[in-house]
Design a protein around this motif. Structure first.
Motif, short mmCIF file in Angstrom:
data_model
loop_
_atom_site.label_atom_id
_atom_site.label_comp_id
_atom_site.label_asym_id
_atom_site.label_seq_id
_atom_site.Cartn_x
_atom_site.Cartn_y
_atom_site.Cartn_z
N LEU A 167 0.86 -1.18 0.00
CA LEU A 167 0.00 0.00 0.00
C LEU A 167 0.90 1.23 0.00
N GLY A 169 -0.14 4.46 -1.66
CA GLY A 169 -0.87 5.72 -1.67
C GLY A 169 -0.50 6.55 -2.88
N SER A 171 0.78 9.52 -3.13
CA SER A 171 2.07 10.22 -3.10
C SER A 171 3.16 9.33 -2.52
N THR A 173 3.15 7.92 0.41
CA THR A 173 3.33 8.12 1.86
C THR A 173 2.33 7.34 2.71
N ALA A 174 1.66 6.36 2.15
CA ALA A 174 0.63 5.64 2.91
C ALA A 174 1.23 4.83 4.05
N ALA A 175 0.34 4.28 4.89
CA ALA A 175 0.70 3.35 5.97
C ALA A 175 1.48 4.02 7.10
N GLU A 176 1.26 5.30 7.31
CA GLU A 176 1.87 5.97 8.47
C GLU A 176 1.04 5.63 9.72
N LEU A 177 1.09 4.34 10.09
CA LEU A 177 0.21 3.85 11.15
C LEU A 177 0.57 4.43 12.52
N HIS A 179 1.13 7.42 13.04
CA HIS A 179 0.56 8.77 13.12
C HIS A 179 -0.95 8.76 12.92
N MET A 180 -1.53 7.69 13.41
CA MET A 180 -2.97 7.56 13.60
C MET A 180 -3.27 8.07 14.99
N SER A 181 -4.19 9.02 15.11
CA SER A 181 -4.53 9.55 16.43
C SER A 181 -5.47 8.59 17.14
N CYS A 191 4.95 15.12 14.73
CA CYS A 191 4.51 15.26 13.34
C CYS A 191 3.53 16.41 13.18
N ASN A 193 0.37 16.35 14.41
CA ASN A 193 -0.93 15.79 14.75
C ASN A 193 -1.04 15.68 16.28
N ASN A 281 -7.78 -0.75 15.79
CA ASN A 281 -8.07 0.10 14.63
C ASN A 281 -7.59 -0.56 13.34
#
Lengths: 348, 348
Positions: A167, A169, A171, A173-177, A179-181, A191, A193, A281
């Motif tokens: 995966l 994305g 651009s 940059t996907a899968a920035e898990l 940086h999930m709030s 970051c 956020n 999540n």
């Protein structure tokens, strides 16, 4: 389609071509020549305090040459160069944007620079995505098609493979898990956020929480434990109040938790629960076949894994929860190099 | 590969075969005959208080027959039957597990039952996934390959399309974006998880928050507004303290916010901010080309969209934030039927 079936061709290691790999980190840069997950050589160097591209790039080039030399391999025997680098970066254009832990890097066209130097097919990925690919092809994820890799160390990174494809994305940059709030009214992450999983449950977060408690006078037992386990103990012994940042690390907190220091136990439990929430999540969002946990923090073992699994059991929806296997990563400290090399097999 | 290029074939509506669609909801069941997004007939019925499969299935069968009659179409002119149904369900096996709003449904093999009745290819999806597919093929997502659809109405559902393919997961339950926790130490959601986006920002959550404030005596102005806008106003006018649940809905809160009632403004702003947090997570996890927002709550308009966008601007990573387009859904109230029908075009 070649990507989706790449994995099935990986079983015969000797059929694989040799590749060069670069694992570019904020602390260390490592290069290697590999065949599959088998290292034929390995060269390490320190990133140093001044990693400006113009200074560090010639050293990376030299380290690749040295890895080739040590493996006794010519450039024309190599199928390509794979690079794992800190994000954010764009795997499609090969440009590294501005990683927080590579000072002076700003929109560096790393892939093109390597291709100009070596005239070989070169692929670059976010380090966590590369590691995910390594575990998928050569580690815990062999035989699966839908995996999520989560690495919990200094920071928290992710890599996702769906139907055998990374995966990436739009651009790259996907899968920035990390940086999930999970705490939308909580504290700010590096970051920008708020309440990111990384801000709550990374190695840095573990140490930060311990230091804050000590600084607030609530961590005398942990402080004493940390001082007695720290190399700085002797030199600082007679200073009245050494700075906790010099002797409290995530590793020390983990040791203290295992020794029964209540504050450390509580920090590890909170960390574990937050990771469990992140995994719930991930289960609800991806319904994956397998989640692979890597990174130093997972080495805490049962004290971390048990509260994490309890939270998942209590909170996740039954159907996707029963479908997912949660396993530890298998490639250990070479995952960065194996993953970087796997980029060549994946992209051919 | 046929799936990935299905979209490009969709442009010529008249080339598409006719399909039958079923939109199975907790309140209404609708059936239709369609060609693309063009409805040739539509038949609605109420789900009723007793939706046991043995009672409701014959009525669904009859409604499909009636939709065919009204469109003047024979069964052998139809390419297949597409069904959108409440989750959790397994789109691979066609089994509906146990949707909270379909009492008495438990592991119902809905796809097989429809195939036995009509002898046509039948496909079933979670209603939000079907809607995502509808918007992708015929609505706001035309021309994109990586979209996330988020529907915010009574509950919050999601559908994800990556590289032109629906994210289904290993058990067919992926993309439960409403059950992503953004408040890990918050309140329990109906699903068993804690602090889900749905628990904080759905239509039900808006009404619940308003009723709680009124019940606590903090919402006199909102209470007066709600009573004056409610159909129950006259009948309840002389009762001393009517139950807020009979006159406060998400729609009433939205109207009150637009009329300047401070409590309602605050509830809408909090809802908007929570949705913004959910979208930041979606941006960090998927780095999508487009996010499509559907569902009644989005009809609140600027009062909702502006705080939501502010949160995204403040919190999201720059690269994926600048890459994503946030748009409103285009298919309106027919999205369920168009999406269910789109399952046939997608799966052929």
């Amino acid at each position: 389609m070649s990507k989706q079936t790449a994995q099935s061709h990986m079983t015969q290691q000797n059929d694989l071509p040799m590749v060069a790999a670069v694992d570019l980190g904020g602390t260390q840069i490592r290069t290697a020549v590999l065949r599959g997950d088998r290292l034929l050589s390995r060269v390490g160097l320190l990133t140093g305090d001044d990693p400006l591209p113009k200074r560090i790039l010639p050293r990376i080039f030299a380290a690749i040459d040295q890895a080739l030399d040590e493996a006794g391999v010519r450039l024309d025997q190599i199928a390509g160069i794979g690079v794992g680098a800190p994000g954010p970066l764009n795997s499609r254009t090969g440009v590294v944007y501005a990683p927080p832990n590579l000072a002076g890097w700003h929109n560096v066209p790393l892939r093109d620079l390597l291709e100009q130097q070596f005239h070989l097919p070169t692929f670059i990925e976010n380090d966590a995505n590369a590691a995910a690919l390594g575990e998928y092809m050569f580690g815990a994820g062999r035989g699966c098609t839908d995996i999520v890799y989560l690495t919990i160390s200094t920071g928290i990174g992710g890599g996702v493979i769906l139907g055998g494809k990374l995966l990436q994305g739009i651009s790259g940059t996907a899968a920035e898990l990390g940086h999930m709030s999970i705490d939308w009214q909580g504290e700010r992450c590096n970051c920008g956020n708020i309440g990111c999983l990384e801000q709550i449950a990374s190695g840095v977060a573990i140490a930060r929480r311990a230091r804050a408690a000590i600084a607030a006078g609530k961590g005398n037992e942990l402080r004493a434990f940390a001082l007695s386990h720290s190399a700085l103990e002797r030199s600082n012994y007679d200073e009245s109040e050494p700075d906790p940042s010099t002797y409290v690390s995530a590793r020390i907190v983990a040791l203290a938790a295992k020794a029964g220091v209540p504050l450390a136990e509580e920090i590890v439990r909170t960390t574990a629960e937050a990771i469990g929430v992140g995994l719930v999540n991930i289960i609800h969002i991806f319904n994956p076949e397998m989640i692979i946990l890597g990174g130093g923090v997972t080495q805490i073992g049962a004290m971390l894994l048990e509260p994490m699994q309890r939270v998942m059991r209590e909170r996740a929806m039954q159907v996707p929860y029963e479908a997912v296997k949660i396993v530890l990563a298998q490639l250990g400290s070479n995952v960065g190099l194996v993953g970087a090399g796997a980029l060549i097999y994946y992209n051919r």
